[in-house]
Write a protein that holds these residues in place. Structure first.
Motif, PDB file in Angstrom:
ATOM      1  N   LYS A  23       0.847  -1.184   0.000  1.00  0.00           N
ATOM      2  CA  LYS A  23       0.000   0.000   0.000  1.00  0.00           C
ATOM      3  C   LYS A  23       0.884   1.235   0.000  1.00  0.00           C
ATOM      4  N   ILE A  24       0.603   2.139  -0.958  1.00  0.00           N
ATOM      5  CA  ILE A  24       1.391   3.356  -1.074  1.00  0.00           C
ATOM      6  C   ILE A  24       0.473   4.583  -1.154  1.00  0.00           C
ATOM      7  N   LYS A  25       1.063   5.741  -0.859  1.00  0.00           N
ATOM      8  CA  LYS A  25       0.368   7.025  -0.975  1.00  0.00           C
ATOM      9  C   LYS A  25       1.193   7.908  -1.898  1.00  0.00           C
ATOM     10  N   ALA A  26       0.557   8.446  -2.925  1.00  0.00           N
ATOM     11  CA  ALA A  26       1.244   9.296  -3.898  1.00  0.00           C
ATOM     12  C   ALA A  26       1.611  10.632  -3.269  1.00  0.00           C
ATOM     13  N   LEU A  27       2.854  11.039  -3.431  1.00  0.00           N
ATOM     14  CA  LEU A  27       3.323  12.334  -2.950  1.00  0.00           C
ATOM     15  C   LEU A  27       3.115  13.410  -4.009  1.00  0.00           C
ATOM     16  N   LYS A  28       3.056  12.990  -5.276  1.00  0.00           N
ATOM     17  CA  LYS A  28       2.778  13.879  -6.401  1.00  0.00           C
ATOM     18  C   LYS A  28       2.079  13.057  -7.476  1.00  0.00           C
ATOM     19  N   SER A  29       1.430  13.707  -8.398  1.00  0.00           N
ATOM     20  CA  SER A  29       0.712  13.009  -9.461  1.00  0.00           C
ATOM     21  C   SER A  29       1.711  12.431 -10.464  1.00  0.00           C
ATOM     22  N   PHE A  30       1.387  11.246 -11.008  1.00  0.00           N
ATOM     23  CA  PHE A  30       2.218  10.605 -12.018  1.00  0.00           C
ATOM     24  C   PHE A  30       1.365   9.632 -12.826  1.00  0.00           C
ATOM     25  N   ALA A  31       1.861   9.280 -14.008  1.00  0.00           N
ATOM     26  CA  ALA A  31       1.141   8.354 -14.886  1.00  0.00           C
ATOM     27  C   ALA A  31       2.124   7.370 -15.505  1.00  0.00           C
ATOM     28  N   GLY A  32       1.660   6.182 -15.748  1.00  0.00           N
ATOM     29  CA  GLY A  32       2.456   5.118 -16.329  1.00  0.00           C
ATOM     30  C   GLY A  32       1.684   3.822 -16.158  1.00  0.00           C
ATOM     31  N   LYS A  33       2.384   2.737 -15.855  1.00  0.00           N
ATOM     32  CA  LYS A  33       1.696   1.473 -15.575  1.00  0.00           C
ATOM     33  C   LYS A  33       0.793   1.626 -14.357  1.00  0.00           C
ATOM     34  N   VAL A  34       1.215   2.483 -13.443  1.00  0.00           N
ATOM     35  CA  VAL A  34       0.392   2.861 -12.287  1.00  0.00           C
ATOM     36  C   VAL A  34       0.187   4.368 -12.401  1.00  0.00           C
ATOM     37  N   THR A  35      -1.055   4.810 -12.297  1.00  0.00           N
ATOM     38  CA  THR A  35      -1.381   6.232 -12.385  1.00  0.00           C
ATOM     39  C   THR A  35      -2.067   6.648 -11.091  1.00  0.00           C
ATOM     40  N   MET A  36      -1.553   7.717 -10.477  1.00  0.00           N
ATOM     41  CA  MET A  36      -2.115   8.201  -9.226  1.00  0.00           C
ATOM     42  C   MET A  36      -2.067   9.721  -9.200  1.00  0.00           C
ATOM     43  N   THR A  37      -2.946  10.309  -8.398  1.00  0.00           N
ATOM     44  CA  THR A  37      -2.904  11.743  -8.158  1.00  0.00           C
ATOM     45  C   THR A  37      -2.342  11.969  -6.757  1.00  0.00           C
ATOM     46  N   ALA A  38      -1.795  13.135  -6.520  1.00  0.00           N
ATOM     47  CA  ALA A  38      -1.200  13.460  -5.223  1.00  0.00           C
ATOM     48  C   ALA A  38      -2.204  13.213  -4.099  1.00  0.00           C
TER      49      ALA A  38
END
Length: 49
Positions: free
Chosen positions: A2-17
């Motif tokens: 389990k992780i928490k995004a520190l900043k938004s990023f996109a790729g195989k895993v995409t998350m917002t901050a």
């Protein structure tokens, strides 16, 4: 893992901050943490009732 995004990023895993996600691929999750894009969320062990 389990992780928490520190900043938004996109790729195989995409998350917002600020988003939390359980990433099944532990190696990918560790790469995101090591790169500074996310932090691991420690899950407390469940006790027996």
């Amino acid at each position: 893992m389990k992780i928490k995004a520190l900043k938004s990023f996109a790729g195989k895993v995409t998350m917002t901050a600020g988003q939390e996600l359980n990433v099944e691929d532990k190696e990918m999750a560790e790469d995101l943490v090591n790169a500074g894009f996310a932090e691991e969320i420690k899950v407390a062990a469940k006790g027996k009732a």
